[in-house]
Enzyme design. Structure first.
Site, mmCIF file in Angstrom:
data_model
loop_
_atom_site.group_PDB
_atom_site.id
_atom_site.type_symbol
_atom_site.label_atom_id
_atom_site.label_comp_id
_atom_site.label_asym_id
_atom_site.label_seq_id
_atom_site.Cartn_x
_atom_site.Cartn_y
_atom_site.Cartn_z
ATOM 1 N N SER A 1 -29.863 15.845 -85.621
ATOM 2 C CA SER A 1 -30.311 17.012 -86.381
ATOM 3 C C SER A 1 -31.189 17.882 -85.498
ATOM 4 C CB SER A 1 -31.103 16.572 -87.617
ATOM 5 O OG SER A 1 -31.748 17.675 -88.224
ATOM 6 N N TYR B 1 -37.862 11.604 -91.272
ATOM 7 C CA TYR B 1 -36.458 11.978 -91.064
ATOM 8 C C TYR B 1 -36.257 12.469 -89.632
ATOM 9 C CZ TYR B 1 -32.135 14.687 -91.448
ATOM 10 O OH TYR B 1 -30.882 15.204 -91.246
#
Length: 298
Positions: free
Chosen positions: A179, A192
């Site tokens: 990501s 995350y």
């Protein structure tokens, strides 16, 4: 009046002709792309393939001829009619479940050509709730374990299990879903981001380890995309709180910070992944490809 009627018919005919020609060109372009990236005979595993980005990847791989294994907790009903999509119930954070899934794939197909580590979860959380209003949005040990187990441990377990077979074959590709948040951090998403940063390191390290066996390891780092089930209303509310935003403006605020002025399309991410899993990308390994509309340029 008759002349006007004839002119109207002529114009309608011209518009219809233009429309049909455009549709024909789009179909030809799609067919040409599918031939260029022909995956016929390939067996690809997509974890978390029942929804979100994974669902789009499964469809794109199938459109290019691959047999696709969907490893997920639940099946996608739209896949059930396709005999070349094989669903295996799998919890990527559980070693026995992962090993069983891989064994079923080998039993059915005899090989594994590619693995996409797509299964992932997110819970927007602050390290400390300095706003002092929503303690449930402060990162807990349970939140931490949940994200690390799926996003980090799951990638490790699936990659290790697949690599054992790929080493014997002396071929294969592993694509890890990272990501943009893993590249530069993200307010309200420290855990995350940390798991996705770990995936970046896995990608670089495993590419060096597995390269001698003709196995490529590549990463993909999307940024802000069309909404998926992971980015539901509850997630948006939590993210808005951690960033001090109005939950109704999260999406519009995103568009202001993306140089291309829009979120990414899930099919755009799927197209990139399909390319990286194909033989057209045969010398790409050890790197993570940013697909963020220039929001991040790392």
């Amino acid at each position: 009046q008759m002349n006007s009627f004839i002119c109207c018919l002529f114009l309608m005919r011209k518009i219809l002709h233009t429309y049909l020609n455009r549709k024909k060109m789009q179909k030809e372009r799609k067919t040409s792309m599918e031939k260029w990236m022909d995956l016929s005979g390939k067996v690809m595993i997509v974890t978390g393939g029942s929804q979100g980005i994974g669902e789009h990847v499964v469809k794109t791989l199938r459109n290019n001829g691959a047999a696709v294994v969907v490893a997920d907790l639940r099946n996608n009903e739209t896949f059930e009619k396709d005999e070349n999509i094989f669903f295996v119930e799998c919890n990527v954070a559980d070693k026995k479940s992962v090993d069983s899934m891989m064994e079923q794939v080998i039993k059915k197909y005899g090989k594994i050509d590619g693995l996409l580590n797509n299964a992932g979860v997110s819970r927007p959380r602050l390290l400390v709730d300095f706003y002092g209003k929503r303690p449930e949005y402060e990162l807990s040990e349970e939140d931490f374990d949940f994200m690390v187990n799926v996003n980090q441990k799951g990638v490790f377990l699936c990659s290790q299990a697949a690599a054992r077979y790929m080493i014997k074959q002396k071929s294969g590709v592993i694509v890890n879903m990272s990501s943009e948040a893993g590249m530069q951090g993200s307010k309200g998403q420290s855990c995350y981001s940390g798991t996705k940063g770990a995936v970046l390191s896995y990608t670089m390290s495993w590419a060096k380890e597995l390269g001698p066996y003709n196995i490529r390891v590549v990463g993909v780092a999307p940024s802000i995309n069309e909404r998926t089930p992971m980015n539901n209303d509850a997630a948006f509310e939590a993210l808005a709180y951690t960033r001090g935003q109005d939950k109704n403006n999260v999406s519009s605020d995103y568009e202001k910070v993306i140089p291309m002025g829009r979120p990414g399309k899930l099919d755009e991410v799927a197209d990139l992944i399909c390319y990286l899993m194909s033989d057209r990308a045969s010398y790409i390994s050890g790197t993570t490809v940013n697909i963020s509309g220039a929001m991040s340029t790392r």
